[in-house]
Motif scaffolding. Structure first.
Motif, mmCIF file in Angstrom:
data_model
loop_
_atom_site.group_PDB
_atom_site.id
_atom_site.type_symbol
_atom_site.label_atom_id
_atom_site.label_comp_id
_atom_site.label_asym_id
_atom_site.label_seq_id
_atom_site.Cartn_x
_atom_site.Cartn_y
_atom_site.Cartn_z
ATOM 1 N N ILE A 1 -42.104 -46.447 -1.932
ATOM 2 C CA ILE A 1 -42.379 -47.474 -2.930
ATOM 3 C C ILE A 1 -42.179 -46.876 -4.318
ATOM 4 O O ILE A 1 -42.634 -45.767 -4.604
ATOM 5 C CB ILE A 1 -43.828 -48.002 -2.802
ATOM 6 N N THR A 2 -41.488 -47.618 -5.182
ATOM 7 C CA THR A 2 -41.379 -47.254 -6.588
ATOM 8 C C THR A 2 -42.134 -48.280 -7.412
ATOM 9 O O THR A 2 -41.880 -49.488 -7.298
ATOM 10 C CB THR A 2 -39.911 -47.215 -7.053
ATOM 11 N N TYR A 3 -43.085 -47.812 -8.208
ATOM 12 C CA TYR A 3 -43.846 -48.686 -9.097
ATOM 13 C C TYR A 3 -43.187 -48.660 -10.470
ATOM 14 O O TYR A 3 -42.986 -47.589 -11.051
ATOM 15 C CB TYR A 3 -45.289 -48.233 -9.207
ATOM 16 N N VAL A 4 -42.851 -49.833 -10.979
ATOM 17 C CA VAL A 4 -42.204 -49.945 -12.282
ATOM 18 C C VAL A 4 -43.156 -50.658 -13.238
ATOM 19 O O VAL A 4 -43.614 -51.761 -12.953
ATOM 20 C CB VAL A 4 -40.875 -50.717 -12.186
ATOM 21 N N VAL B 1 -40.860 -35.216 -8.431
ATOM 22 C CA VAL B 1 -41.159 -36.075 -9.573
ATOM 23 C C VAL B 1 -42.249 -37.073 -9.189
ATOM 24 O O VAL B 1 -42.153 -37.750 -8.161
ATOM 25 C CB VAL B 1 -39.900 -36.816 -10.049
ATOM 26 N N ARG B 2 -43.274 -37.162 -10.019
ATOM 27 C CA ARG B 2 -44.374 -38.109 -9.799
ATOM 28 C C ARG B 2 -44.279 -39.296 -10.752
ATOM 29 O O ARG B 2 -44.627 -40.417 -10.385
ATOM 30 C CB ARG B 2 -45.712 -37.393 -9.998
ATOM 31 N N LEU B 3 -43.812 -39.069 -11.975
ATOM 32 C CA LEU B 3 -43.785 -40.136 -12.973
ATOM 33 C C LEU B 3 -42.646 -39.902 -13.950
ATOM 34 O O LEU B 3 -42.322 -38.750 -14.276
ATOM 35 C CB LEU B 3 -45.120 -40.185 -13.714
ATOM 36 N N PHE C 1 -39.965 -36.381 -17.377
ATOM 37 C CA PHE C 1 -40.253 -36.403 -15.942
ATOM 38 C C PHE C 1 -41.459 -35.496 -15.690
ATOM 39 O O PHE C 1 -41.445 -34.320 -16.058
ATOM 40 C CB PHE C 1 -39.037 -35.913 -15.139
ATOM 41 N N PHE C 2 -42.487 -36.039 -15.088
ATOM 42 C CA PHE C 2 -43.673 -35.259 -14.746
ATOM 43 C C PHE C 2 -43.597 -34.917 -13.268
ATOM 44 O O PHE C 2 -43.564 -35.809 -12.409
ATOM 45 C CB PHE C 2 -44.946 -36.044 -15.053
ATOM 46 N N LEU D 1 -51.622 -31.009 -10.371
ATOM 47 C CA LEU D 1 -51.167 -30.675 -11.709
ATOM 48 C C LEU D 1 -49.794 -31.283 -11.965
ATOM 49 O O LEU D 1 -49.033 -31.518 -11.028
ATOM 50 C CB LEU D 1 -51.107 -29.160 -11.887
ATOM 51 N N LEU D 2 -49.482 -31.539 -13.204
ATOM 52 C CA LEU D 2 -48.189 -32.095 -13.579
ATOM 53 C C LEU D 2 -47.493 -31.155 -14.558
ATOM 54 O O LEU D 2 -48.140 -30.552 -15.416
ATOM 55 C CB LEU D 2 -48.354 -33.478 -14.223
ATOM 56 N N LYS D 3 -46.188 -31.055 -14.397
ATOM 57 C CA LYS D 3 -45.376 -30.233 -15.299
ATOM 58 C C LYS D 3 -44.313 -31.116 -15.931
ATOM 59 O O LYS D 3 -43.522 -31.745 -15.219
ATOM 60 C CB LYS D 3 -44.722 -29.090 -14.527
ATOM 61 N N PRO D 4 -44.275 -31.221 -17.256
ATOM 62 C CA PRO D 4 -43.279 -32.086 -17.893
ATOM 63 C C PRO D 4 -41.911 -31.422 -17.982
ATOM 64 O O PRO D 4 -41.799 -30.222 -18.241
ATOM 65 C CB PRO D 4 -43.864 -32.308 -19.283
#
Length: 393
Positions: free
Chosen positions: A87-90, A261-263, A279-280, A291-294
């Protein structure tokens, strides 16, 4: 500090925060099981397809969302592969800088680019529970206020632990004086459940307080690391013809191949710049998955411009979020969190009951003498504390 001073701290910190902590515990209970509730409520999922079916390009997904809501722009795309695979949430709105409450959601099948649903994001039972738990529908002031209440709860817990030791000096740990008055029974249950849940309550209280600083922490990150990463583009005109999204995400993945990629934050949004896709990405271990890395990609050329680990204060925020709701250990941990939450409700409710039912005109020594009569001879300071603990509970 003297016993009298600790008593004063415990009394007023407890009284001020109790009703708000009850609200947070009651609303937090369904939020612990938000995934399960969403499934039971019929949230849309991707239809079954042969395993290994590849995803279409992000450009096709973006086109499908824009075709469904003409006149709007895409601000974010994100994925919850563990909870809702394929699923992709837009996230869309009239403009990239529209207020968050004007967000419109489009759910797209990642393998076919078929729009599956356009759920309402600002209504329903879970939405009300979340808003009450996060900010009481009062925005940032409500969020910060609840954070302060969380700190007061931690103060009440610490002062209660300090007072608990002399109070129980002549009683067995966890003793319940079942032959005494109803008020004494409530006091013993209040103390027992309070001391059993003390560590959990401190963890939840502190992580909850950190979470209320979410907007402030991310705002500091924008002015700090994000500003430094986008400094070379300062003063340049915004990108009007962005590069292909699929090529851009490929550049981000190549720069950090061991993360997913999460977001995606589109150019001009809060977590990007007018010149970049941000891209996070997250890792695959229990810790790095939180954790997120930009990774910043030039929206005009599709080339990576910078990628860095988040600073410590953002990492602290990200790690506190799953710890607060207990959603990093599957259903068994959620059940444990729910049980501890029920214990916390009992502690808060019994403390409120004890305060409302205290004898009129009774002083701390008077109450102490009655409450501890079954405990045998105790020092004077313990007597003072025993009564004070009941008065303030």
């Amino acid at each position: 500090m003297s016993t009298r001073a600790w008593t004063w701290v415990h009394k007023w910190s407890s009284l001020v925060c109790t009703l708000f902590m009850l609200l947070l515990c009651l609303t937090g209970l369904p939020l612990i099981f938000h995934e399960e509730i969403e499934h039971l409520s019929g949230v849309v999922e991707a239809p079954p397809m042969p395993e290994g079916t590849p995803n279409v390009s992000l450009d096709r997904i973006a086109q499908a969302a824009l075709a469904r809501r003409p006149g709007e722009v895409i601000r974010y795309m994100f994925w919850e592969q563990d909870e809702h695979p394929d699923i992709t949430y837009v996230s869309m709105a009239r403009s990239v800088d529209a207020p968050p409450e004007e967000n419109n959601a489009v759910i797209v099948d990642s393998r076919t680019a078929r729009v599956l649903d356009e759920p309402k994001t600002n209504e329903g039972f879970m939405y009300v529970m979340l808003k009450l738990h996060v900010d009481m529908f009062a925005g940032l002031p409500g969020m910060l206020f609840l954070g302060f209440m969380g700190l007061l709860m931690v103060v009440a817990i610490v002062s209660g632990v300090v007072l608990y030791h002399p109070f129980m000096r002549r009683l067995k740990f966890g003793a319940l004086r079942t032959q005494r008055s109803a008020r004494i029974k409530w006091l013993d249950w209040h103390n027992l459940l309070g001391i059993v849940t003390v560590v959990w309550l401190c963890v939840v209280g502190l992580t909850g307080t950190i979470n209320t600083l979410n907007r402030i922490i991310l705002g500091i990150w924008q002015m700090d690391q994000m500003a430094e990463m986008t400094a070379p583009y300062k003063g340049l005109p915004p990108v009007t013809r962005p590069a292909h999204l699929e090529a851009s995400i490929r550049a981000a993945r190549e720069a950090v191949p061991d993360m997913e990629v999460r977001l995606v934050a589109f150019p001009g949004t809060m977590f990007s710049s007018p010149h970049h896709y941000t891209f996070f990405l997250r890792g695959g271990t229990p810790v790095t998955s939180r954790l997120l890395k930009p990774a910043l990609v030039d929206a005009g050329t599709g080339r990576l411009t910078d990628s860095r680990d988040m600073p410590w204060y953002v990492k602290t925020l990200f790690l506190s979020q799953p710890l607060h709701f207990g959603d990093y250990g599957g259903l068994p941990l959620k059940l444990l969190w729910a049980l501890l939450d029920l214990f916390a409700i009992a502690v808060l409710g019994s403390g409120l009951y004890l305060w409302l039912r205290k004898p009129k005109g009774a002083t701390a020594p008077d109450l102490a003498s009655d409450d501890l009569a079954d405990a045998g001879p105790v020092p004077a300071h313990a007597l003072r504390h025993g009564g004070a603990n009941e008065v303030t509970s």
